[in-house]
Design an enzyme around this catalytic site. Sequence first.
Site, PDB file in Angstrom:
ATOM      1  N   LYS A  14       0.748  -0.880   0.003  1.00 55.53           N
ATOM      2  CA  LYS A  14      -0.074   0.193   0.194  1.00 55.53           C
ATOM      3  C   LYS A  14       0.268   1.532   0.362  1.00 55.53           C
ATOM      4  O   LYS A  14       0.448   2.094  -1.122  1.00 55.53           O
ATOM      5  CB  LYS A  14      -0.866  -0.137   1.402  1.00 55.53           C
ATOM      6  CG  LYS A  14      -1.905  -1.627   1.331  1.00 55.53           C
ATOM      7  CD  LYS A  14      -2.974  -1.130   2.756  1.00 55.53           C
ATOM      8  CE  LYS A  14      -1.856  -0.959   3.781  1.00 55.53           C
ATOM      9  NZ  LYS A  14      -1.745  -1.998   4.223  1.00 55.53           N
ATOM     10  N   ARG A  89      -9.146   0.549   9.288  1.00 58.21           N
ATOM     11  CA  ARG A  89      -8.904  -0.544  10.160  1.00 58.21           C
ATOM     12  C   ARG A  89      -9.965  -1.428  10.528  1.00 58.21           C
ATOM     13  O   ARG A  89     -10.681  -2.088  10.721  1.00 58.21           O
ATOM     14  CB  ARG A  89      -7.476  -0.641   9.933  1.00 58.21           C
ATOM     15  CG  ARG A  89      -6.361  -0.836   9.919  1.00 58.21           C
ATOM     16  CD  ARG A  89      -5.586  -1.162  10.866  1.00 58.21           C
ATOM     17  NE  ARG A  89      -4.391  -1.357  10.454  1.00 58.21           N
ATOM     18  CZ  ARG A  89      -3.317  -1.312   9.218  1.00 58.21           C
ATOM     19  NH1 ARG A  89      -3.148   0.264   9.384  1.00 58.21           N
ATOM     20  NH2 ARG A  89      -1.902  -1.561   9.445  1.00 58.21           N
ATOM     21  N   ARG A 128      11.832  -6.421   3.711  1.00 56.97           N
ATOM     22  CA  ARG A 128      11.285  -4.440   4.637  1.00 56.97           C
ATOM     23  C   ARG A 128      12.015  -4.957   6.383  1.00 56.97           C
ATOM     24  O   ARG A 128      12.944  -4.072   6.411  1.00 56.97           O
ATOM     25  CB  ARG A 128      10.386  -4.693   4.253  1.00 56.97           C
ATOM     26  CG  ARG A 128       9.530  -3.109   4.712  1.00 56.97           C
ATOM     27  CD  ARG A 128       7.934  -2.937   4.537  1.00 56.97           C
ATOM     28  NE  ARG A 128       7.445  -2.777   5.097  1.00 56.97           N
ATOM     29  CZ  ARG A 128       6.355  -2.429   6.015  1.00 56.97           C
ATOM     30  NH1 ARG A 128       5.529  -2.150   4.162  1.00 56.97           N
ATOM     31  NH2 ARG A 128       5.643  -2.945   6.400  1.00 56.97           N
ATOM     32  N   ARG A 134      11.565  -0.442  10.797  1.00 64.04           N
ATOM     33  CA  ARG A 134      10.368  -1.146  12.429  1.00 64.04           C
ATOM     34  C   ARG A 134      10.529  -2.313  12.974  1.00 64.04           C
ATOM     35  O   ARG A 134      10.410  -3.689  12.228  1.00 64.04           O
ATOM     36  CB  ARG A 134       9.490  -1.489  10.874  1.00 64.04           C
ATOM     37  CG  ARG A 134       8.951   0.284  10.660  1.00 64.04           C
ATOM     38  CD  ARG A 134       7.583   0.209   9.303  1.00 64.04           C
ATOM     39  NE  ARG A 134       6.865  -0.454   9.615  1.00 64.04           N
ATOM     40  CZ  ARG A 134       5.069  -0.545   9.515  1.00 64.04           C
ATOM     41  NH1 ARG A 134       5.912   0.024   8.458  1.00 64.04           N
ATOM     42  NH2 ARG A 134       4.520  -1.371   9.841  1.00 64.04           N
ATOM     43  N   ARG A 146       0.022  -9.381  13.206  1.00 58.97           N
ATOM     44  CA  ARG A 146      -1.042  -8.232  12.248  1.00 58.97           C
ATOM     45  C   ARG A 146      -1.330  -8.750  11.005  1.00 58.97           C
ATOM     46  O   ARG A 146      -2.800  -7.908  11.201  1.00 58.97           O
ATOM     47  CB  ARG A 146       0.323  -6.974  11.745  1.00 58.97           C
ATOM     48  CG  ARG A 146       1.139  -6.141  12.793  1.00 58.97           C
ATOM     49  CD  ARG A 146       2.751  -5.824  11.626  1.00 58.97           C
ATOM     50  NE  ARG A 146       2.601  -5.221  11.580  1.00 58.97           N
ATOM     51  CZ  ARG A 146       3.567  -4.560  10.088  1.00 58.97           C
ATOM     52  NH1 ARG A 146       4.572  -5.331  10.043  1.00 58.97           N
ATOM     53  NH2 ARG A 146       3.390  -4.182   9.012  1.00 58.97           N
TER      54      ARG A 146
HETATM   55  P1  AMP Z   1       1.133   0.940   8.831  1.00 56.78           P
HETATM   56  O1  AMP Z   1       2.246   1.244   9.309  1.00 56.78           O
HETATM   57  O2  AMP Z   1      -0.302   0.802   8.305  1.00 56.78           O
HETATM   58  O3  AMP Z   1       1.161  -1.121   8.591  1.00 56.78           O
HETATM   59  O4  AMP Z   1       0.749   0.363  10.587  1.00 56.78           O
HETATM   60  C1  AMP Z   1       1.698  -0.241  11.831  1.00 56.78           C
HETATM   61  C2  AMP Z   1       0.320  -0.102  12.923  1.00 56.78           C
HETATM   62  O5  AMP Z   1       0.352   1.092  13.487  1.00 56.78           O
HETATM   63  C3  AMP Z   1      -0.496  -0.687  12.768  1.00 56.78           C
HETATM   64  O6  AMP Z   1       0.359  -2.549  13.113  1.00 56.78           O
HETATM   65  C4  AMP Z   1      -1.280  -0.749  14.555  1.00 56.78           C
HETATM   66  O7  AMP Z   1      -0.325  -1.044  15.227  1.00 56.78           O
HETATM   67  C5  AMP Z   1      -1.080   0.652  13.682  1.00 56.78           C
HETATM   68  N1  AMP Z   1      -2.026   1.595  13.153  1.00 56.78           N
HETATM   69  C6  AMP Z   1      -1.342   1.958  11.471  1.00 56.78           C
HETATM   70  N2  AMP Z   1      -3.098   2.203  11.070  1.00 56.78           N
HETATM   71  C7  AMP Z   1      -4.174   2.382  12.263  1.00 56.78           C
HETATM   72  C8  AMP Z   1      -5.507   2.032  11.983  1.00 56.78           C
HETATM   73  N3  AMP Z   1      -6.234   3.021  11.408  1.00 56.78           N
HETATM   74  N4  AMP Z   1      -6.036   1.449  13.618  1.00 56.78           N
HETATM   75  C9  AMP Z   1      -5.518   1.040  14.449  1.00 56.78           C
HETATM   76  N5  AMP Z   1      -4.205   1.030  14.284  1.00 56.78           N
HETATM   77  C10 AMP Z   1      -3.398   1.230  12.792  1.00 56.78           C
END
Ligand code: AMP
Length: 190
Positions: A14, A89, A128, A134, A146
Amino acid sequence: MINIVLFGPPGAGKGTQAENLKEKYDLKHISTGDMFRHHIQNQTELGKLAKSYMDKGELVPDEVTIKMLKAKVEEHLDSKGFIFDGFPRTKAQAESLSELMQSKGSQIDAMIALEVPDEVLVERLLERGKTSGRKDDSNEEVIRNRIKVYYEETEVLKEFYKKEDKYYGVNGVGSISEITDRISKVIDSL
Ligand code: AMP
Protein backbone atom coordinates in the site's frame (compact mmCIF):
# COMPACT_ATOMS: atom_id res chain seq x y z
CA MET A 1 -12.17 15.54 -5.21
CA ILE A 2 -11.19 11.94 -5.73
CA ASN A 3 -10.73 9.89 -2.60
CA ILE A 4 -9.30 6.38 -2.59
CA VAL A 5 -8.95 3.87 0.21
CA LEU A 6 -5.90 1.78 -0.64
CA PHE A 7 -6.56 -1.47 1.15
CA GLY A 8 -4.87 -4.76 1.88
CA PRO A 9 -3.03 -6.75 4.54
CA PRO A 10 0.32 -5.62 5.98
CA GLY A 11 3.00 -6.05 3.33
CA ALA A 12 0.56 -5.82 0.41
CA GLY A 13 2.43 -2.77 -0.93
CA LYS A 14 0.00 0.00 0.00
CA GLY A 15 2.69 2.49 1.00
CA THR A 16 4.81 1.86 -2.10
CA GLN A 17 1.85 2.18 -4.43
CA ALA A 18 0.51 5.27 -2.64
CA GLU A 19 3.85 7.01 -3.26
CA ASN A 20 3.50 6.42 -7.03
CA LEU A 21 -0.18 7.27 -7.18
CA LYS A 22 0.07 10.51 -5.22
CA GLU A 23 2.49 11.84 -7.85
CA LYS A 24 0.51 10.55 -10.79
CA TYR A 25 -2.87 11.89 -9.65
CA ASP A 26 -1.70 14.78 -7.45
CA LEU A 27 -3.40 13.42 -4.35
CA LYS A 28 -2.54 13.79 -0.66
CA HIS A 29 -1.25 10.52 0.79
CA ILE A 30 -2.36 9.90 4.37
CA SER A 31 -0.83 6.89 6.13
CA THR A 32 -1.92 6.49 9.75
CA GLY A 33 1.03 4.10 10.31
CA ASP A 34 3.48 6.79 9.13
CA MET A 35 1.75 9.36 11.34
CA PHE A 36 2.10 7.12 14.40
CA ARG A 37 5.77 6.45 13.57
CA HIS A 38 6.33 10.21 13.33
CA HIS A 39 4.81 10.63 16.80
CA ILE A 40 7.02 7.82 18.14
CA GLN A 41 10.11 9.47 16.68
CA ASN A 42 9.16 12.77 18.31
CA GLN A 43 8.40 11.01 21.59
CA THR A 44 4.95 12.55 21.96
CA GLU A 45 2.31 11.20 24.34
CA LEU A 46 0.37 9.83 21.37
CA GLY A 47 3.56 8.20 20.14
CA LYS A 48 4.10 6.45 23.47
CA LEU A 49 0.54 5.17 23.45
CA ALA A 50 0.67 4.03 19.82
CA LYS A 51 4.00 2.26 20.33
CA SER A 52 2.56 0.05 23.07
CA TYR A 53 0.12 -1.37 20.51
CA MET A 54 2.28 -1.30 17.39
CA ASP A 55 5.12 -3.27 18.97
CA LYS A 56 2.70 -6.15 19.52
CA GLY A 57 1.05 -5.86 16.11
CA GLU A 58 -2.25 -4.75 17.66
CA LEU A 59 -4.45 -1.89 16.47
CA VAL A 60 -4.21 1.49 18.16
CA PRO A 61 -7.65 2.31 19.69
CA ASP A 62 -10.21 3.81 17.32
CA GLU A 63 -10.79 6.98 19.31
CA VAL A 64 -7.23 8.27 19.06
CA THR A 65 -6.74 7.01 15.50
CA ILE A 66 -9.90 8.66 14.20
CA LYS A 67 -9.12 11.94 15.95
CA MET A 68 -5.63 12.03 14.42
CA LEU A 69 -6.94 11.18 10.94
CA LYS A 70 -9.65 13.85 11.05
CA ALA A 71 -7.15 16.53 12.02
CA LYS A 72 -4.92 15.54 9.08
CA VAL A 73 -7.79 15.68 6.58
CA GLU A 74 -8.82 19.11 7.90
CA GLU A 75 -5.27 20.36 7.32
CA HIS A 76 -5.35 19.37 3.64
CA LEU A 77 -8.84 20.21 2.45
CA ASP A 78 -7.38 22.23 -0.40
CA SER A 79 -5.95 19.08 -2.00
CA LYS A 80 -7.43 17.41 -5.07
CA GLY A 81 -8.24 14.36 -3.02
CA PHE A 82 -6.79 11.77 -0.70
CA ILE A 83 -5.22 8.34 -0.77
CA PHE A 84 -5.94 6.70 2.56
CA ASP A 85 -3.32 4.06 3.35
CA GLY A 86 -3.82 1.90 6.44
CA PHE A 87 -7.10 3.62 7.32
CA PRO A 88 -9.85 2.57 7.87
CA ARG A 89 -9.00 -0.67 9.67
CA THR A 90 -12.24 -1.13 11.65
CA LYS A 91 -15.92 -0.61 10.97
CA ALA A 92 -15.99 2.38 13.36
CA GLN A 93 -13.16 3.96 11.38
CA ALA A 94 -14.92 3.34 8.06
CA GLU A 95 -18.11 4.91 9.36
CA SER A 96 -16.24 7.95 10.70
CA LEU A 97 -14.47 8.36 7.39
CA SER A 98 -17.76 8.31 5.47
CA GLU A 99 -19.24 10.90 7.82
CA LEU A 100 -16.14 13.07 7.62
CA MET A 101 -16.06 13.07 3.82
CA GLN A 102 -19.79 13.69 3.68
CA SER A 103 -19.45 16.68 6.01
CA LYS A 104 -16.98 18.09 3.48
CA GLY A 105 -19.43 17.58 0.62
CA SER A 106 -17.32 14.72 -0.67
CA GLN A 107 -17.14 10.91 -0.50
CA ILE A 108 -14.91 7.87 -0.78
CA ASP A 109 -14.91 6.95 -4.47
CA ALA A 110 -13.26 3.55 -4.30
CA MET A 111 -11.66 0.97 -2.07
CA ILE A 112 -8.83 -0.60 -4.06
CA ALA A 113 -7.72 -3.80 -2.36
CA LEU A 114 -4.31 -5.32 -3.12
CA GLU A 115 -4.51 -9.12 -3.11
CA VAL A 116 -1.37 -10.95 -2.01
CA PRO A 117 -1.01 -14.50 -0.58
CA ASP A 118 -0.09 -14.68 3.14
CA GLU A 119 3.26 -16.42 2.67
CA VAL A 120 4.36 -13.69 0.23
CA LEU A 121 3.35 -11.09 2.84
CA VAL A 122 5.47 -12.67 5.57
CA GLU A 123 8.47 -12.94 3.22
CA ARG A 124 8.12 -9.32 2.09
CA LEU A 125 7.78 -8.00 5.64
CA LEU A 126 10.78 -9.95 6.95
CA GLU A 127 12.80 -8.63 4.00
CA ARG A 128 11.59 -5.05 4.65
CA GLY A 129 12.46 -5.47 8.34
CA LYS A 130 16.15 -5.80 7.42
CA THR A 131 16.23 -2.15 6.30
CA SER A 132 13.06 -0.38 7.47
CA GLY A 133 14.13 -0.08 11.09
CA ARG A 134 10.56 -1.06 11.96
CA LYS A 135 10.40 -3.22 15.04
CA ASP A 136 7.07 -4.68 13.91
CA ASP A 137 8.67 -5.93 10.66
CA SER A 138 11.58 -7.79 12.21
CA ASN A 139 9.77 -10.32 14.37
CA GLU A 140 7.88 -13.11 12.62
CA GLU A 141 5.48 -13.56 15.53
CA VAL A 142 4.49 -9.87 15.42
CA ILE A 143 4.14 -10.05 11.61
CA ARG A 144 1.83 -13.06 11.86
CA ASN A 145 -0.22 -11.26 14.53
CA ARG A 146 -0.61 -8.22 12.27
CA ILE A 147 -1.88 -10.47 9.49
CA LYS A 148 -4.24 -12.21 11.96
CA VAL A 149 -5.59 -8.85 13.17
CA TYR A 150 -6.14 -7.88 9.53
CA TYR A 151 -8.29 -10.98 8.91
CA GLU A 152 -10.16 -10.66 12.21
CA GLU A 153 -10.86 -6.94 12.33
CA THR A 154 -10.12 -5.29 9.01
CA GLU A 155 -10.99 -7.60 6.13
CA VAL A 156 -14.74 -7.21 6.86
CA LEU A 157 -14.46 -3.69 5.47
CA LYS A 158 -14.47 -5.21 1.99
CA GLU A 159 -18.14 -5.96 2.60
CA PHE A 160 -18.71 -2.40 3.81
CA TYR A 161 -17.47 -0.98 0.50
CA LYS A 162 -18.96 -3.77 -1.63
CA LYS A 163 -22.38 -2.77 -0.31
CA GLU A 164 -21.72 0.75 -1.57
CA ASP A 165 -20.51 -0.65 -4.90
CA LYS A 166 -17.06 0.84 -4.34
CA TYR A 167 -14.92 -2.27 -3.99
CA TYR A 168 -12.17 -3.11 -6.52
CA GLY A 169 -9.79 -6.03 -6.05
CA VAL A 170 -6.38 -5.81 -7.74
CA ASN A 171 -3.68 -8.48 -8.04
CA GLY A 172 -0.86 -7.24 -5.78
CA VAL A 173 1.79 -9.67 -7.04
CA GLY A 174 4.11 -8.44 -9.80
CA SER A 175 6.51 -5.58 -10.37
CA ILE A 176 5.80 -2.24 -8.68
CA SER A 177 5.02 -0.56 -12.00
CA GLU A 178 2.76 -3.39 -13.15
CA ILE A 179 0.72 -3.03 -9.99
CA THR A 180 0.61 0.78 -10.33
CA ASP A 181 -0.78 0.26 -13.85
CA ARG A 182 -3.47 -2.11 -12.57
CA ILE A 183 -4.55 0.39 -9.88
CA SER A 184 -4.44 3.26 -12.38
CA LYS A 185 -6.88 1.43 -14.63
CA VAL A 186 -9.36 1.36 -11.77
CA ILE A 187 -8.85 5.05 -10.90
CA ASP A 188 -9.16 6.08 -14.55
CA SER A 189 -12.45 4.21 -14.79
CA LEU A 190 -14.05 6.09 -11.87
P1 AMP B 1 1.07 0.28 8.93
O1 AMP B 1 2.20 1.21 8.73
O2 AMP B 1 -0.18 0.69 8.21
O3 AMP B 1 1.45 -1.16 8.67
O4 AMP B 1 0.68 0.34 10.48
C1 AMP B 1 1.60 -0.04 11.48
C2 AMP B 1 0.88 -0.17 12.82
O5 AMP B 1 0.31 1.09 13.18
C3 AMP B 1 -0.31 -1.14 12.82
O6 AMP B 1 0.12 -2.48 13.04
C4 AMP B 1 -1.13 -0.59 13.97
O7 AMP B 1 -0.56 -0.94 15.22
C5 AMP B 1 -0.96 0.92 13.80
N1 AMP B 1 -2.00 1.49 12.92
C6 AMP B 1 -1.83 2.07 11.70
N2 AMP B 1 -2.99 2.48 11.18
C7 AMP B 1 -3.95 2.14 12.10
C8 AMP B 1 -5.36 2.26 12.12
N3 AMP B 1 -6.04 2.80 11.10
N4 AMP B 1 -6.01 1.80 13.21
C9 AMP B 1 -5.35 1.26 14.25
N5 AMP B 1 -4.02 1.08 14.28
C10 AMP B 1 -3.31 1.51 13.21
